[in-house]
Design a protein around this motif. Structure first.
Motif, PDB file in Angstrom:
ATOM      1  N   ALA A 270      37.112  49.903  52.590  1.00 21.14           N
ATOM      2  CA  ALA A 270      38.338  50.212  51.834  1.00 21.14           C
ATOM      3  C   ALA A 270      38.993  48.915  51.355  1.00 21.14           C
ATOM      4  CB  ALA A 270      39.303  51.018  52.706  1.00 21.14           C
ATOM      5  N   VAL A 271      38.939  47.872  52.187  1.00 19.95           N
ATOM      6  CA  VAL A 271      39.508  46.578  51.798  1.00 19.95           C
ATOM      7  C   VAL A 271      38.725  45.995  50.612  1.00 19.95           C
ATOM      8  CG1 VAL A 271      39.802  44.167  52.549  1.00 19.95           C
ATOM      9  CG2 VAL A 271      40.522  46.040  54.037  1.00 19.95           C
ATOM     10  N   ALA A 272      37.396  46.152  50.642  1.00 15.19           N
ATOM     11  CA  ALA A 272      36.568  45.628  49.552  1.00 15.19           C
ATOM     12  C   ALA A 272      36.989  46.266  48.226  1.00 15.19           C
ATOM     13  CB  ALA A 272      35.095  45.902  49.838  1.00 15.19           C
ATOM     14  N   LEU A 273      37.109  47.598  48.234  1.00 13.70           N
ATOM     15  CA  LEU A 273      37.560  48.277  47.004  1.00 13.70           C
ATOM     16  C   LEU A 273      39.004  47.886  46.685  1.00 13.70           C
ATOM     17  CD1 LEU A 273      37.269  50.197  44.663  1.00 13.70           C
ATOM     18  CD2 LEU A 273      37.515  52.137  46.225  1.00 13.70           C
ATOM     19  N   GLY A 274      39.815  47.752  47.719  1.00 14.37           N
ATOM     20  CA  GLY A 274      41.206  47.321  47.527  1.00 14.37           C
ATOM     21  C   GLY A 274      41.275  45.949  46.854  1.00 14.37           C
ATOM     22  N   CYS A 275      40.319  45.082  47.178  1.00  8.81           N
ATOM     23  CA  CYS A 275      40.301  43.745  46.557  1.00  8.81           C
ATOM     24  C   CYS A 275      39.984  43.862  45.060  1.00  8.81           C
ATOM     25  CB  CYS A 275      39.258  42.855  47.237  1.00  8.81           C
ATOM     26  SG  CYS A 275      39.823  42.246  48.835  1.00  8.81           S
ATOM     27  N   LEU A 276      39.054  44.759  44.730  1.00  6.31           N
ATOM     28  CA  LEU A 276      38.760  44.975  43.297  1.00  6.31           C
ATOM     29  C   LEU A 276      40.024  45.474  42.592  1.00  6.31           C
ATOM     30  CD1 LEU A 276      35.252  46.723  43.378  1.00  6.31           C
ATOM     31  CD2 LEU A 276      35.794  44.568  42.219  1.00  6.31           C
ATOM     32  N   MET A 277      40.726  46.390  43.246  1.00  6.44           N
ATOM     33  CA  MET A 277      41.961  46.929  42.658  1.00  6.44           C
ATOM     34  C   MET A 277      43.018  45.837  42.510  1.00  6.44           C
ATOM     35  SD  MET A 277      42.185  50.499  44.729  1.00  6.44           S
ATOM     36  CE  MET A 277      41.252  51.930  44.209  1.00  6.44           C
ATOM     37  N   ALA A 278      43.109  44.972  43.530  1.00  8.57           N
ATOM     38  CA  ALA A 278      44.091  43.876  43.469  1.00  8.57           C
ATOM     39  C   ALA A 278      43.751  42.927  42.318  1.00  8.57           C
ATOM     40  CB  ALA A 278      44.108  43.128  44.797  1.00  8.57           C
ATOM     41  N   MET A 279      42.444  42.743  42.075  1.00  6.10           N
ATOM     42  CA  MET A 279      42.038  41.890  40.936  1.00  6.10           C
ATOM     43  C   MET A 279      42.499  42.515  39.624  1.00  6.10           C
ATOM     44  SD  MET A 279      38.161  40.764  41.957  1.00  6.10           S
ATOM     45  CE  MET A 279      37.825  39.440  40.790  1.00  6.10           C
ATOM     46  N   ARG A 280      42.283  43.827  39.516  1.00  6.99           N
ATOM     47  CA  ARG A 280      42.682  44.517  38.267  1.00  6.99           C
ATOM     48  C   ARG A 280      44.210  44.474  38.099  1.00  6.99           C
ATOM     49  NH1 ARG A 280      42.953  45.493  33.190  1.00  6.99           N
ATOM     50  NH2 ARG A 280      43.281  47.670  32.597  1.00  6.99           N
ATOM     51  N   LEU A 281      44.926  44.690  39.200  1.00  8.48           N
ATOM     52  CA  LEU A 281      46.394  44.626  39.127  1.00  8.48           C
ATOM     53  C   LEU A 281      46.817  43.227  38.663  1.00  8.48           C
ATOM     54  CD1 LEU A 281      49.176  45.976  39.691  1.00  8.48           C
ATOM     55  CD2 LEU A 281      49.008  45.095  42.034  1.00  8.48           C
ATOM     56  N   SER A 282      46.152  42.219  39.197  1.00 12.73           N
ATOM     57  CA  SER A 282      46.485  40.832  38.837  1.00 12.73           C
ATOM     58  C   SER A 282      46.229  40.602  37.346  1.00 12.73           C
ATOM     59  CB  SER A 282      45.635  39.855  39.653  1.00 12.73           C
ATOM     60  OG  SER A 282      45.762  40.150  41.019  1.00 12.73           O
ATOM     61  N   GLU A 283      45.131  41.153  36.856  1.00 12.58           N
ATOM     62  CA  GLU A 283      44.825  41.015  35.423  1.00 12.58           C
ATOM     63  C   GLU A 283      45.922  41.691  34.595  1.00 12.58           C
ATOM     64  OE1 GLU A 283      41.471  43.266  34.018  1.00 12.58           O
ATOM     65  OE2 GLU A 283      41.292  42.090  32.180  1.00 12.58           O
ATOM     66  N   LEU A 284      46.304  42.912  35.021  1.00 15.63           N
ATOM     67  CA  LEU A 284      47.353  43.649  34.286  1.00 15.63           C
ATOM     68  C   LEU A 284      48.683  42.893  34.302  1.00 15.63           C
ATOM     69  CD1 LEU A 284      46.649  47.315  35.470  1.00 15.63           C
ATOM     70  CD2 LEU A 284      46.390  46.419  33.139  1.00 15.63           C
ATOM     71  N   LEU A 285      48.917  42.145  35.384  1.00 16.34           N
ATOM     72  CA  LEU A 285      50.176  41.393  35.479  1.00 16.34           C
ATOM     73  C   LEU A 285      50.110  40.070  34.708  1.00 16.34           C
ATOM     74  CD1 LEU A 285      50.935  42.038  39.267  1.00 16.34           C
ATOM     75  CD2 LEU A 285      52.366  42.781  37.358  1.00 16.34           C
ATOM     76  N   GLY A 286      48.959  39.813  34.102  1.00 26.92           N
ATOM     77  CA  GLY A 286      48.842  38.630  33.237  1.00 26.92           C
ATOM     78  C   GLY A 286      48.344  37.385  33.937  1.00 26.92           C
ATOM     79  N   TYR A 287      47.844  37.521  35.168  1.00 24.63           N
ATOM     80  CA  TYR A 287      47.333  36.341  35.865  1.00 24.63           C
ATOM     81  C   TYR A 287      45.916  36.017  35.413  1.00 24.63           C
ATOM     82  CZ  TYR A 287      51.519  36.882  38.659  1.00 24.63           C
ATOM     83  OH  TYR A 287      52.828  36.991  39.042  1.00 24.63           O
ATOM     84  N   ASP A 288      45.424  34.875  35.929  1.00 29.03           N
ATOM     85  CA  ASP A 288      44.154  34.347  35.444  1.00 29.03           C
ATOM     86  C   ASP A 288      42.956  35.035  36.125  1.00 29.03           C
ATOM     87  OD1 ASP A 288      42.299  32.802  34.212  1.00 29.03           O
ATOM     88  OD2 ASP A 288      42.746  30.960  35.332  1.00 29.03           O
ATOM     89  N   ILE A 289      42.873  36.317  35.913  1.00 26.21           N
ATOM     90  CA  ILE A 289      41.748  37.111  36.421  1.00 26.21           C
ATOM     91  C   ILE A 289      41.213  37.886  35.210  1.00 26.21           C
ATOM     92  CG2 ILE A 289      41.091  39.100  37.861  1.00 26.21           C
ATOM     93  CD1 ILE A 289      41.591  36.649  39.560  1.00 26.21           C
ATOM     94  N   SER A 290      39.908  37.782  34.978  1.00 27.94           N
ATOM     95  CA  SER A 290      39.347  38.426  33.777  1.00 27.94           C
ATOM     96  C   SER A 290      38.548  39.668  34.141  1.00 27.94           C
ATOM     97  CB  SER A 290      38.439  37.442  33.048  1.00 27.94           C
ATOM     98  OG  SER A 290      37.311  37.177  33.868  1.00 27.94           O
ATOM     99  N   GLN A 291      38.337  40.514  33.139  1.00 29.66           N
ATOM    100  CA  GLN A 291      37.503  41.695  33.346  1.00 29.66           C
ATOM    101  C   GLN A 291      36.090  41.267  33.751  1.00 29.66           C
ATOM    102  OE1 GLN A 291      38.548  44.935  33.513  1.00 29.66           O
ATOM    103  NE2 GLN A 291      36.455  45.191  34.285  1.00 29.66           N
ATOM    104  N   ALA A 292      35.618  40.148  33.199  1.00 22.47           N
ATOM    105  CA  ALA A 292      34.268  39.666  33.542  1.00 22.47           C
ATOM    106  C   ALA A 292      34.180  39.338  35.038  1.00 22.47           C
ATOM    107  CB  ALA A 292      33.937  38.427  32.717  1.00 22.47           C
ATOM    108  N   GLN A 293      35.245  38.780  35.580  1.00 22.95           N
ATOM    109  CA  GLN A 293      35.238  38.453  37.023  1.00 22.95           C
ATOM    110  C   GLN A 293      35.247  39.731  37.868  1.00 22.95           C
ATOM    111  OE1 GLN A 293      38.696  35.886  36.818  1.00 22.95           O
ATOM    112  NE2 GLN A 293      37.466  34.090  37.367  1.00 22.95           N
TER     113      GLN A 293
END
Ligand code: NAD
Ligand code: GLY
Length: 369
Positions: A270-293
């Motif tokens: 669940a944490v692993a999937l949660g990390c993917l979600m946190a990455m997407r949230l970070s991207e939506l918030l405008g941080y330096d996380i890309s869809q490619a990552q």
């Protein structure tokens, strides 16, 4: 393979973590070299007992320690008030003294429950962690969080109570189910994402937990690296007033899914999937996380059968997005009525984000349905 050691620096509460294959068989000498005790109570679960109870008992008895033990049922349900009370009453019947050591032999469930028992019995008995899952070796046995579950949620009744010593016998991972190894790997990846971009990149290149597990030396290096990262964070923020909260990357999403699934999911998955979600949230918030990552981590997880969508956890759960968002408010990290998440400003650079809009969280859950 070489034995290794790492110190968790907490002033007078500092303690060593020992790493190596076969340490369980030397537990008597290793523990006595660190602190003096004549009696021990081992708490373990029925799966772990089958393989490791007798070797540990013998190792302790061989150096003259009187040993008692209690075996709980394996599984999250055991982190209960009922088990806590039962263990306390039974250990009290043995008339322990202040030096009677409580030894947790098992995964995070045993460690959290036994640790909470140790923290409160006679106002605190010496506590030893002997973690036998990858998750417990890289995370739960280090840092002193001990707890049981309440009706309102997981780990809501507990304490910060540091062990005297953590003894990690890497050989115990040989009997661990693949799904559990995968669960521990979720926490390993979390460390790279939250604080070490090079380590994260190396993990992606190594090809996943099953490749790593074939090489005991590499496994030990990786476990030690995670413990070093955790020890550094715990040393500066034992009580989770700031930096320690970063260890909860992915956890607010994970706890919501775990709660809705009635705690039937494997925590690290669940944490692993949660990390993917946190990455997407970070991207939506405008941080330096890309869809490619995000796609790169999804592909990495997919290759090793780690869930990358909520639906991968099984069709039998009726996932309700509104309810998932509500569960995020209920998490310990939610304060002032707002939604707080650990986000990534970049890979390897986590930060706490307060007041996240519920619409964004809803969007993320929807995208990962
Ligand atoms: P777990 O303790 O339930 O162990 C997983 C399964 O593996 C169990 O069925 C267990 O019997 C079995 N097992 C354990 N070691 C084995 C071995 N060597 N060989 C064969 N089988 C073995 O689960 P876990 O993933 O280790 O821990 C999850 C728990 O840890 C959760 O309750 C979570 O809340 C807690 N946790 C605590 C912290 C903390 O800081 N205290 C951090 C993360 C997770
Ligand atoms: N597992 C998170 C912590 O120990 O703080």
């Amino acid at each position: 393979m070489k034995k290794d050691i790492l110190n968790v620096e907490l002033g007078s509460y500092s303690y060593p973590i020992l790493f190596g294959a076969g340490l369980l068989h030397q537990a008597g000498e290793l523990l006595l070299a660190h602190f003096s005790f004549k009696r021990a109570v081992i708490i373990t679960d029925n799966n772990v007992a089958k393989y490791y109870l007798e070797p540990l008992q013998s190792a302790l008895q061989n150096v003259g320690i009187k040993v008692d033990h209690f075996v709980i049922a394996a599984g999250e349900g055991s982190k209960s008030f009922a088990n806590y009370q039962d263990l306390c009453e039974k250990i009290l019947e043995l008339q322990p003294d202040r030096n009677t050591a409580i030894i947790a032999l098992g995964g995070g469930v045993v460690g959290d429950l036994a640790g909470f028992v140790a923290s409160t019995l006679l106002r605190g008995l010496p506590f030893v962690q002997i973690p036998t899952t990858l998750l417990a070796q890289v995370d739960s046995s280090v840092g002193g969080k001990v707890a049981i579950n309440a009706r309102a949620g997981k780990n809501l009744v507990g304490a910060f109570y540091q062990p005297k010593i953590v003894l990690m016998d890497l050989s115990t991972l040989a009997t661990l189910a693949h799904a559990e190894l995968l669960s521990g790997y979720g926490e390993v990846v979390k460390y790279g994402l939250l604080g070490d971009a090079d380590f994260y990149q190396r993990l992606l290149e190594l090809g996943g937990v099953f490749e790593i597990a074939k090489n005991t030396e590499l496994t030990q290096q990786i476990i030690k690296h995670c413990c070093t990262m955790k020890a550094e964070i715990v040393a500066v923020d034992e009580w989770e007033q700031g930096r320690r909260a970063l260890l909860n990357l992915g956890h607010t999403f994970a706890h919501a899914m775990e709660k809705m699934a009635d705690y039937k999911l494997l925590h690290g998955q669940a944490v692993a999937l949660g990390c993917l979600m946190a990455m997407r949230l970070s991207e939506l918030l405008g941080y330096d996380i890309s869809q490619a990552q995000i796609t790169a981590l999804q592909n990495h997880f997919k290759a090793i059968n780690m869930p990358i969508k909520i639906g991968d956890f099984g069709a039998s759960i009726n996932w309700d997005i509104e309810e998932l968002v509500n569960c995020c408010y209920g998490d310990k990290k939610a304060s002032n009525g707002g939604l707080n998440f650990v986000v990534l400003h970049a890979i390897g650079d986590a930060a706490l984000q307060n007041g996240v809009a519920p619409e964004l969280v809803k969007q993320v859950f929807n995208e990962f349905l």
